[in-house]
Design a protein around this motif. Sequence first.
Motif, PDB file in Angstrom:
ATOM      1  N   LYS A  89      -5.732 -20.298  44.888  1.00  0.00           N
ATOM      2  CA  LYS A  89      -4.640 -19.560  44.234  1.00  0.00           C
ATOM      3  C   LYS A  89      -3.560 -19.323  45.280  1.00  0.00           C
ATOM      4  O   LYS A  89      -3.821 -18.721  46.326  1.00  0.00           O
ATOM      5  CB  LYS A  89      -5.167 -18.241  43.702  1.00  0.00           C
ATOM      6  CG  LYS A  89      -4.228 -17.586  42.730  1.00  0.00           C
ATOM      7  CD  LYS A  89      -4.996 -16.677  41.770  1.00  0.00           C
ATOM      8  CE  LYS A  89      -4.206 -16.327  40.535  1.00  0.00           C
ATOM      9  NZ  LYS A  89      -4.210 -17.292  39.477  1.00  0.00           N
ATOM     10  N   VAL A  90      -2.367 -19.825  45.030  1.00  0.00           N
ATOM     11  CA  VAL A  90      -1.232 -19.605  45.934  1.00  0.00           C
ATOM     12  C   VAL A  90      -0.157 -18.890  45.138  1.00  0.00           C
ATOM     13  O   VAL A  90       0.259 -19.371  44.078  1.00  0.00           O
ATOM     14  CB  VAL A  90      -0.677 -20.933  46.491  1.00  0.00           C
ATOM     15  CG1 VAL A  90       0.506 -20.664  47.411  1.00  0.00           C
ATOM     16  CG2 VAL A  90      -1.770 -21.711  47.238  1.00  0.00           C
ATOM     17  N   ILE A  91       0.274 -17.725  45.637  1.00  0.00           N
ATOM     18  CA  ILE A  91       1.319 -17.016  44.899  1.00  0.00           C
ATOM     19  C   ILE A  91       2.445 -16.578  45.835  1.00  0.00           C
ATOM     20  O   ILE A  91       2.262 -16.470  47.048  1.00  0.00           O
ATOM     21  CB  ILE A  91       0.768 -15.785  44.136  1.00  0.00           C
ATOM     22  CG1 ILE A  91       0.270 -14.729  45.111  1.00  0.00           C
ATOM     23  CG2 ILE A  91      -0.309 -16.153  43.161  1.00  0.00           C
ATOM     24  CD1 ILE A  91       0.212 -13.381  44.443  1.00  0.00           C
ATOM     25  N   TRP A  92       3.583 -16.335  45.218  1.00  0.00           N
ATOM     26  CA  TRP A  92       4.780 -15.906  45.956  1.00  0.00           C
ATOM     27  C   TRP A  92       4.857 -14.388  45.863  1.00  0.00           C
ATOM     28  O   TRP A  92       4.992 -13.834  44.769  1.00  0.00           O
ATOM     29  CB  TRP A  92       6.006 -16.545  45.302  1.00  0.00           C
ATOM     30  CG  TRP A  92       7.295 -16.340  46.037  1.00  0.00           C
ATOM     31  CD1 TRP A  92       8.155 -15.296  45.903  1.00  0.00           C
ATOM     32  CD2 TRP A  92       7.871 -17.217  46.998  1.00  0.00           C
ATOM     33  NE1 TRP A  92       9.239 -15.464  46.729  1.00  0.00           N
ATOM     34  CE2 TRP A  92       9.086 -16.645  47.417  1.00  0.00           C
ATOM     35  CE3 TRP A  92       7.490 -18.430  47.559  1.00  0.00           C
ATOM     36  CZ2 TRP A  92       9.923 -17.233  48.359  1.00  0.00           C
ATOM     37  CZ3 TRP A  92       8.311 -19.025  48.491  1.00  0.00           C
ATOM     38  CH2 TRP A  92       9.515 -18.432  48.888  1.00  0.00           C
ATOM     39  N   HIS A  93       4.734 -13.712  46.974  1.00  0.00           N
ATOM     40  CA  HIS A  93       4.745 -12.241  46.955  1.00  0.00           C
ATOM     41  C   HIS A  93       5.156 -11.751  48.336  1.00  0.00           C
ATOM     42  O   HIS A  93       4.686 -12.259  49.345  1.00  0.00           O
ATOM     43  CB  HIS A  93       3.337 -11.720  46.612  1.00  0.00           C
ATOM     44  CG  HIS A  93       3.334 -10.319  46.066  1.00  0.00           C
ATOM     45  ND1 HIS A  93       3.755  -9.231  46.794  1.00  0.00           N
ATOM     46  CD2 HIS A  93       2.930  -9.836  44.856  1.00  0.00           C
ATOM     47  CE1 HIS A  93       3.617  -8.133  46.046  1.00  0.00           C
ATOM     48  NE2 HIS A  93       3.129  -8.469  44.872  1.00  0.00           N
ATOM     49  N   ASN A  94       6.022 -10.754  48.371  1.00  0.00           N
ATOM     50  CA  ASN A  94       6.516 -10.316  49.688  1.00  0.00           C
ATOM     51  C   ASN A  94       5.625  -9.272  50.362  1.00  0.00           C
ATOM     52  O   ASN A  94       5.841  -8.913  51.513  1.00  0.00           O
ATOM     53  CB  ASN A  94       7.954  -9.778  49.579  1.00  0.00           C
ATOM     54  CG  ASN A  94       8.033  -8.515  48.736  1.00  0.00           C
ATOM     55  OD1 ASN A  94       7.149  -8.245  47.932  1.00  0.00           O
ATOM     56  ND2 ASN A  94       9.091  -7.752  48.928  1.00  0.00           N
ATOM     57  N   ARG A  95       4.593  -8.780  49.646  1.00  0.00           N
ATOM     58  CA  ARG A  95       3.665  -7.824  50.271  1.00  0.00           C
ATOM     59  C   ARG A  95       2.241  -8.317  50.030  1.00  0.00           C
ATOM     60  O   ARG A  95       1.656  -8.053  48.972  1.00  0.00           O
ATOM     61  CB  ARG A  95       3.861  -6.423  49.693  1.00  0.00           C
ATOM     62  CG  ARG A  95       5.275  -5.915  49.903  1.00  0.00           C
ATOM     63  CD  ARG A  95       5.443  -4.500  49.414  1.00  0.00           C
ATOM     64  NE  ARG A  95       4.959  -3.537  50.402  1.00  0.00           N
ATOM     65  CZ  ARG A  95       4.947  -2.225  50.190  1.00  0.00           C
ATOM     66  NH1 ARG A  95       5.351  -1.740  49.037  1.00  0.00           N
ATOM     67  NH2 ARG A  95       4.516  -1.397  51.118  1.00  0.00           N
ATOM     68  N   PRO A  96       1.672  -9.027  51.003  1.00  0.00           N
ATOM     69  CA  PRO A  96       0.361  -9.666  50.789  1.00  0.00           C
ATOM     70  C   PRO A  96      -0.723  -8.712  50.301  1.00  0.00           C
ATOM     71  O   PRO A  96      -1.477  -9.042  49.393  1.00  0.00           O
ATOM     72  CB  PRO A  96       0.011 -10.232  52.171  1.00  0.00           C
ATOM     73  CG  PRO A  96       1.313 -10.388  52.868  1.00  0.00           C
ATOM     74  CD  PRO A  96       2.215  -9.320  52.342  1.00  0.00           C
ATOM     75  N   PHE A  97      -0.786  -7.500  50.865  1.00  0.00           N
ATOM     76  CA  PHE A  97      -1.892  -6.609  50.470  1.00  0.00           C
ATOM     77  C   PHE A  97      -1.782  -6.220  48.993  1.00  0.00           C
ATOM     78  O   PHE A  97      -2.792  -6.095  48.294  1.00  0.00           O
ATOM     79  CB  PHE A  97      -1.956  -5.372  51.375  1.00  0.00           C
ATOM     80  CG  PHE A  97      -0.973  -4.280  51.041  1.00  0.00           C
ATOM     81  CD1 PHE A  97      -1.304  -3.272  50.132  1.00  0.00           C
ATOM     82  CD2 PHE A  97       0.280  -4.253  51.632  1.00  0.00           C
ATOM     83  CE1 PHE A  97      -0.396  -2.278  49.820  1.00  0.00           C
ATOM     84  CE2 PHE A  97       1.190  -3.248  51.321  1.00  0.00           C
ATOM     85  CZ  PHE A  97       0.856  -2.258  50.409  1.00  0.00           C
TER      86      PHE A  97
END
Length: 309
Positions: A89-97
């Motif tokens: 699963k690869v997603i675009w998100h600016n806050r990994p946690f």
Amino acid sequence: MEKYQNILVVIDPTTHEQKALKRAIELAVHTKAVITAFVSIFDFSYEMTTMLSSEEREVMRKSVISDREIWLDDVISGIETHDLTIKTKVIWHNRPFEAIVEHVLNDKYDIVIKGTHQHDKLKSVIFTPTDWHLLRKCPSPVLLVKDHQWPKNGNILAAINVGSDESEHQSLNHKITEEAVNLSKIIQANVHLVNSFPGTPVNITIEIPEFNSSQYNDSMLQHHKEAMTEHAAKFEIPVENTRVEEGLPEDVIDRVSQRLDAELVILGTVGRTGLSAALIGNTAEHVIDRLNCDVLALKPEGYISPLAS
């Protein structure tokens, strides 16, 4: 039902060497778990550029995600997977946690496994803000992987607090010990329990000169040892596998884990104050920072993540 059926592994996009994934496979070989290899990526430059329309930005994002998916498949193909099911699963998100916790909440993962960063020059482990956020806010158990091996017949150290009669303490002690016993069966290891207790507060000995601090410490030690023996007996853990020592949790847990050459320390952490059974905030971070083995952090029963909507 066997625990650890659904494992989320946080992949480190900066390295090809994925110790968290290897550890997850080690665990899943025994439990036949499904593993999800998870990458959260974000490139500020794509978001900020005014040269692109929102559609063009979306195309760029998809292209970056696609490249990362190809890379991740390549990483997995280079590892012995023992025919386990490994999803990606690869997603675009600016806050990994936040991305990780959202997935745990949505897909009910039993455990999150994440590698720590090695600082080459200092030869020590560097914890990222993501690590600390996960320890405080992730509702499922979080396993932080260092470079220590998990040999057969090794040692698991469960850090508990047996000095209190409060039900919250008892419940968390039970949960930590149960997790240790369960894991010990899966990876064929020995369970040890450790409990630290504070010595005489310095201000008492100054304000009350006739206060007998050694007598106080002896009675504290006795009280904790009796409580520890009683707790260990419930789980059929031999008394010689228990340690009760005076000192700060970070000192005692570190000292005992080194003595045992433990491959795993299990402890309770909590992101809010008011529950002293768990190692709160800085104490948990001090303990985890100093250990040279893997750490499994558990939340108390009924814990609700601040990110749960």
